[in-house]
Design a protein around this motif. Sequence first.
Motif, PDB file in Angstrom:
ATOM      1  N   PHE A   1      52.210  36.016  34.370  1.00 34.29           N
ATOM      2  CA  PHE A   1      52.084  36.535  36.077  1.00 34.29           C
ATOM      3  C   PHE A   1      52.198  37.926  35.804  1.00 34.29           C
ATOM      4  N   VAL A   2      53.007  38.584  34.875  1.00 40.42           N
ATOM      5  CA  VAL A   2      53.169  40.204  34.777  1.00 40.42           C
ATOM      6  C   VAL A   2      51.812  40.617  34.496  1.00 40.42           C
ATOM      7  N   VAL A   3      51.117  39.934  33.477  1.00 39.46           N
ATOM      8  CA  VAL A   3      49.946  40.651  33.036  1.00 39.46           C
ATOM      9  C   VAL A   3      48.627  40.506  34.288  1.00 39.46           C
ATOM     10  N   PHE A   4      48.665  39.646  35.006  1.00 37.84           N
ATOM     11  CA  PHE A   4      47.872  39.243  35.795  1.00 37.84           C
ATOM     12  C   PHE A   4      47.770  40.334  36.861  1.00 37.84           C
ATOM     13  N   GLY A   5      48.995  40.626  37.409  1.00 41.45           N
ATOM     14  CA  GLY A   5      49.432  41.499  38.232  1.00 41.45           C
ATOM     15  C   GLY A   5      49.123  43.107  37.695  1.00 41.45           C
ATOM     16  N   LEU A   6      49.278  43.498  36.365  1.00 40.69           N
ATOM     17  CA  LEU A   6      48.929  44.615  35.886  1.00 40.69           C
ATOM     18  C   LEU A   6      47.361  44.708  35.796  1.00 40.69           C
ATOM     19  N   LEU A   7      46.665  43.787  35.646  1.00 33.43           N
ATOM     20  CA  LEU A   7      45.077  43.769  35.467  1.00 33.43           C
ATOM     21  C   LEU A   7      44.496  43.872  36.908  1.00 33.43           C
ATOM     22  N   ASN A   8      45.396  43.335  37.873  1.00 31.54           N
ATOM     23  CA  ASN A   8      44.921  43.182  39.257  1.00 31.54           C
ATOM     24  C   ASN A   8      44.973  44.690  39.863  1.00 31.54           C
ATOM     25  N   SER A   9      45.947  45.513  39.436  1.00 33.32           N
ATOM     26  CA  SER A   9      46.098  46.866  39.773  1.00 33.32           C
ATOM     27  C   SER A   9      45.285  47.563  39.219  1.00 33.32           C
ATOM     28  N   LEU A  10      44.921  47.395  37.892  1.00 30.45           N
ATOM     29  CA  LEU A  10      43.505  48.244  37.317  1.00 30.45           C
ATOM     30  C   LEU A  10      42.385  48.196  37.827  1.00 30.45           C
ATOM     31  N   PHE A  11      41.999  47.102  37.968  1.00 26.96           N
ATOM     32  CA  PHE A  11      40.568  46.482  38.306  1.00 26.96           C
ATOM     33  C   PHE A  11      40.148  45.787  39.760  1.00 26.96           C
ATOM     34  N   GLU A  12      41.289  46.174  40.518  1.00 32.32           N
ATOM     35  CA  GLU A  12      41.170  45.739  42.188  1.00 32.32           C
ATOM     36  C   GLU A  12      39.918  46.422  42.711  1.00 32.32           C
ATOM     37  N   GLY A  13      39.111  45.533  43.240  1.00 33.95           N
ATOM     38  CA  GLY A  13      37.806  45.892  43.742  1.00 33.95           C
ATOM     39  C   GLY A  13      36.808  46.462  42.948  1.00 33.95           C
ATOM     40  N   ARG A  14      36.723  46.237  41.765  1.00 33.29           N
ATOM     41  CA  ARG A  14      35.917  46.830  40.614  1.00 33.29           C
ATOM     42  C   ARG A  14      35.249  45.652  39.849  1.00 33.29           C
ATOM     43  N   ALA A  15      34.009  45.595  39.935  1.00 34.67           N
ATOM     44  CA  ALA A  15      33.271  44.551  39.025  1.00 34.67           C
ATOM     45  C   ALA A  15      33.291  44.772  37.662  1.00 34.67           C
ATOM     46  N   VAL A  16      33.872  44.007  36.780  1.00 39.55           N
ATOM     47  CA  VAL A  16      34.044  44.210  35.557  1.00 39.55           C
ATOM     48  C   VAL A  16      33.097  43.725  34.588  1.00 39.55           C
ATOM     49  N   ALA A  17      31.927  43.082  35.043  1.00 41.87           N
ATOM     50  CA  ALA A  17      30.974  42.397  34.164  1.00 41.87           C
ATOM     51  C   ALA A  17      29.930  41.965  35.194  1.00 41.87           C
ATOM     52  N   LYS A  18      28.635  41.941  34.525  1.00 40.76           N
ATOM     53  CA  LYS A  18      27.424  41.296  35.250  1.00 40.76           C
ATOM     54  C   LYS A  18      27.163  39.781  34.774  1.00 40.76           C
ATOM     55  N   LEU A  19      27.045  39.015  35.706  1.00 38.48           N
ATOM     56  CA  LEU A  19      26.876  37.582  35.160  1.00 38.48           C
ATOM     57  C   LEU A  19      25.191  37.332  35.015  1.00 38.48           C
ATOM     58  N   PRO A  20      24.664  36.560  34.086  1.00 38.17           N
ATOM     59  CA  PRO A  20      23.434  36.447  33.823  1.00 38.17           C
ATOM     60  C   PRO A  20      22.607  35.783  34.908  1.00 38.17           C
ATOM     61  N   PHE A  21      23.367  35.088  35.883  1.00 35.89           N
ATOM     62  CA  PHE A  21      22.556  34.406  36.822  1.00 35.89           C
ATOM     63  C   PHE A  21      23.501  34.431  38.022  1.00 35.89           C
ATOM     64  N   ALA A  22      23.135  33.716  39.201  1.00 36.92           N
ATOM     65  CA  ALA A  22      24.088  33.846  40.559  1.00 36.92           C
ATOM     66  C   ALA A  22      24.632  32.372  40.344  1.00 36.92           C
ATOM     67  N   PRO A  23      25.961  32.419  40.582  1.00 38.04           N
ATOM     68  CA  PRO A  23      26.768  31.080  40.241  1.00 38.04           C
ATOM     69  C   PRO A  23      26.710  30.226  41.601  1.00 38.04           C
ATOM     70  N   VAL A  24      26.950  29.077  41.565  1.00 34.47           N
ATOM     71  CA  VAL A  24      26.745  28.094  42.523  1.00 34.47           C
ATOM     72  C   VAL A  24      28.001  28.712  43.639  1.00 34.47           C
ATOM     73  N   PRO A  25      27.926  28.326  44.951  1.00 34.27           N
ATOM     74  CA  PRO A  25      28.749  29.189  46.065  1.00 34.27           C
ATOM     75  C   PRO A  25      30.247  28.835  45.627  1.00 34.27           C
TER      76      PRO A  25
END
Length: 205
Positions: free
Chosen positions: A118-142
């Motif tokens: 929970f603590v690590v997830f909160g840290l990552l959420n504050s660091l990467f909020e609103g940012r795309a961290v990677a590009k998927l090779p395809f468009a996933p299902v909805p």
Amino acid sequence: MASALSSLRYGDSLSVVAISAATAVLCEAISWLLIYRTATYNSLRASIERHSRKLDAMKSGAGSSASSGAGGGGSSSAQPASSRAKKMDRVETSLKDAARELSLAKLKSGAVVAAVLFVVFGLLNSLFEGRAVAKLPFAPVPLVQRMSHRGLPGNDPTDCSMVFLYFLCSMSIRTNLQKLLGFAPPRAAAAAGGGLFPMPDPKVN
């Protein structure tokens, strides 16, 4: 570490993967400290494996005796068959009880691990909020896209959010780390279905 990796081409992705890997190692260290090294855990694990081997041997013995007795027939084999069935039921019950006790023993470390995640997830959420961290090779299902594109601006379905990448890393890294270190739950425990809330035994009225 996250800020240093972010300067690289795939820095955000590497940061999430590195933090996920470090978290998995920390969680397994906590689990080893609280559970895996204890005599109670090792005793329950050994009991599960022992009952599982005994149950497999009884099932294979019952199958061979049934095939050999099919030619002769007679009522004399009814009593031994009933006795074997009762013994198998007792061993199976012992296996389920041991698996349930093992699940209860892991609750203590599970609570601590959940707090760390929970603590690590909160840290990552504050660091990467609103940012795309990677590009998927395809468009996933909805249905998957709701998680992979969660919290991201724009409409590019191939943008990958931190939540989705962290979820994938957490599942894959920790599972494989447990197998590598020999901390994976016994297969017999899962097969026995002896969790905290086991299904009712259909044999019991």
